[in-house]
Design an enzyme around this catalytic site. Structure first.
Site, PDB file in Angstrom:
ATOM      1  N   CYS A  65      33.219  18.754   8.271  1.00 18.44           N
ATOM      2  CA  CYS A  65      33.503  17.661   9.201  1.00 18.44           C
ATOM      3  C   CYS A  65      34.805  16.972   8.805  1.00 18.44           C
ATOM      4  CB  CYS A  65      32.349  16.657   9.182  1.00 18.44           C
ATOM      5  SG  CYS A  65      32.569  15.285  10.345  1.00 18.44           S
ATOM      6  N   CYS A  69      32.894   9.805   6.219  1.00 15.78           N
ATOM      7  CA  CYS A  69      31.715   8.965   5.984  1.00 15.78           C
ATOM      8  C   CYS A  69      31.197   9.191   4.558  1.00 15.78           C
ATOM      9  CB  CYS A  69      30.627   9.277   7.001  1.00 15.78           C
ATOM     10  SG  CYS A  69      31.185   9.180   8.719  1.00 15.78           S
ATOM     11  N   CYS A  72      27.798  11.064   3.619  1.00 15.56           N
ATOM     12  CA  CYS A  72      27.463  12.336   4.255  1.00 15.56           C
ATOM     13  C   CYS A  72      27.875  13.535   3.411  1.00 15.56           C
ATOM     14  CB  CYS A  72      28.112  12.414   5.627  1.00 15.56           C
ATOM     15  SG  CYS A  72      27.625  13.884   6.566  1.00 15.56           S
ATOM     16  N   CYS A 109      15.853  17.545  18.075  1.00 14.49           N
ATOM     17  CA  CYS A 109      17.123  16.843  17.926  1.00 14.49           C
ATOM     18  C   CYS A 109      18.206  17.853  17.551  1.00 14.49           C
ATOM     19  CB  CYS A 109      17.000  15.770  16.861  1.00 14.49           C
ATOM     20  SG  CYS A 109      15.663  14.587  17.164  1.00 14.49           S
ATOM     21  N   CYS A 142      17.066  15.658  22.239  1.00 14.32           N
ATOM     22  CA  CYS A 142      18.049  14.631  21.914  1.00 14.32           C
ATOM     23  C   CYS A 142      19.270  15.319  21.331  1.00 14.32           C
ATOM     24  CB  CYS A 142      17.458  13.646  20.898  1.00 14.32           C
ATOM     25  SG  CYS A 142      18.600  12.341  20.374  1.00 14.32           S
ATOM     26  N   CYS A 202      19.274   6.433  21.065  1.00 12.87           N
ATOM     27  CA  CYS A 202      18.670   6.478  19.736  1.00 12.87           C
ATOM     28  C   CYS A 202      19.752   6.047  18.754  1.00 12.87           C
ATOM     29  CB  CYS A 202      18.191   7.898  19.451  1.00 12.87           C
ATOM     30  SG  CYS A 202      17.571   8.164  17.774  1.00 12.87           S
ATOM     31  N   ARG A 272      11.607   5.150  13.652  1.00 15.00           N
ATOM     32  CA  ARG A 272      11.422   6.485  13.085  1.00 15.00           C
ATOM     33  C   ARG A 272      11.757   6.492  11.603  1.00 15.00           C
ATOM     34  NH1 ARG A 272      14.992   9.792  16.115  1.00 15.00           N
ATOM     35  NH2 ARG A 272      13.465   9.432  17.759  1.00 15.00           N
TER      36      ARG A 272
END
Length: 392
Positions: A65, A69, A72, A109, A142, A202, A272
């Site tokens: 990626c 972040c 992550c 998801c 999702c 979400c 969740r």
């Protein structure tokens, strides 16, 4: 405890607590923990009974990626030894999803690393959604693809997506400390695009990144104002090879207090229990079911969870039941309103203090810093992107 009686009354009325009350939940002692869980459990049962919704993650594209972040394992510059692969084909993703559905998952998801999807990526995901829905009638899908461009949420909705996930993660005031390649406002805008397109929003948070109690309350109050239908609560998994690898700040007791605070602030949404529950809650996971009404089944994006059958056994042993496909997750007043802003009486963030308006945080007793449990951080080596059977 007067505080808990007040919070239960407000939760049953869907009334926003004050900032001071939310902070006070995080400042409660371990001696009061079971009282806190019992109080928040009353609110959970009012809106969701004893049902637990199962969700299943499929990592469509792992690693590499360009975003930075800090939390992550897939970030730019990550040295974590995770799986790295490009886009799964629709039939591969559908096969992975089938394992979760067979295990009882009601929602699949679909997640892909990256800043956000190209139009070609949206086409790929749309084909995957259609393949899953063709195979599993009534399954919810999702998508979680990063920052959306104009029109992409509408295209996903047209392809059959039911929801879109994009977490706020932490407070606006500290967001720049964990990510520099995009902004907190970018994340809020993507959630609003999903809502405008008619997707169920979400959006949640990550706890355990070194944030203060005030930061946690800020982000949860911001989520209440944004009004998603689902709020996933993640607990940081400190992967070796990431900037936050040494952040071991959570105890099982603190995790439960955080979940209780989220339930009091967001009483009638799908809360969740997400990534990191096995690492930080450990043997106290069953208590969390009194606070949340939704969990992920099996593994996560780049880490392994406990065995899928262990999840199912835990739900049964704790006196809860898996939510069936024919049951509507959200309470009637939210389902009828279609979720999103206005589904609470009085619109977004009714009554009570908004972040920054209330009293300062009560001073919590210093918690002993827990020992690092690196033995509990297991990199996913099965399921999507591998030749091994998934955990579901």
């Amino acid at each position: 405890m007067d505080l808990l009686n007040t919070l239960v009354d407000k939760g049953l009325r869907r009334e926003l607590p004050t900032r001071e009350e939310a902070l006070a939940v995080l400042a409660t002692s371990d001696d009061d923990l079971l009282d806190v869980v019992a109080a928040a459990g009353k609110v959970r049962r009012q809106w969701f009974g004893r049902r637990v919704k199962l969700n299943y993650l499929v990592n469509l594209k792992s690693g590499l990626c360009p975003e930075d972040c800090s939390y992550c394992s897939q970030r730019l510059g990550s040295k974590a030894g995770i799986l790295k692969y490009t886009w799964l084909k629709p039939d591969e993703a559908s096969k992975a999803a089938a394992a979760g559905v067979a295990g009882g998952a009601k929602r699949v998801c679909l997640v892909a690393s990256g800043r956000g999807p190209t139009d070609r990526d949206v086409d790929r995901v749309s084909e995957t959604i259609e393949a899953i829905k063709d195979q599993h009638e009534g399954i919810e899908v999702c998508a979680c693809l990063g920052l959306l461009s104009d029109g992409q949420a509408d295209r996903l909705r047209s392809a059959g997506a039911d929801a879109y996930n994009h977490n706020l993660n932490t407070s606006e005031g500290t967001y720049g400390d964990i990510t520099t390649t995009h902004t907190y406002a970018d994340r809020v805008e993507t959630v609003r695009q999903a809502q405008t397109a008619g997707l169920s929003a979400c959006s949640g948070l990550i706890a355990g990144m070194g944030e203060s109690d005030a930061d946690l309350v800020d982000v949860v109050f911001s989520l209440r104002e944004l009004d998603p239908d689902s709020v996933p609560v993640n607990f940081l998994i400190p992967f070796e090879g990431t900037p936050l690898a040494k952040e071991w700040n959570l105890t099982p007791q603190r995790c439960l207090r955080i979940l209780a605070m989220v339930r009091f602030v967001c009483p009638d949404v799908e809360v969740r229990l997400a990534g990191g529950r096995e690492v930080h809650l450990r043997s106290m996971q069953p208590l969390a079911l009194h606070l949340v009404n939704s969990i992920f089944l099996g593994d996560y994006l780049t880490s392994e969870g406990q065995a899928g059958q262990a999840d199912l056994d835990m739900i049964t042993d704790a006196g809860f039941e898996v939510e069936g496909a024919g049951t509507t997750t959200l309470p009637a007043h939210r389902a009828e309103a279609g979720g999103g802003c206005g589904s609470h009486d009085g619109g977004c963030a009714p009554s009570g203090d908004r972040p920054g308006d209330g009293a300062e945080a009560p001073v919590a007793g210093a918690e002993e810093v827990p020992a690092a449990r690196t033995d509990l951080v297991a990199v996913r080596r099965r399921g999507a992107g591998t030749d091994l059977a998934p955990n579901a």
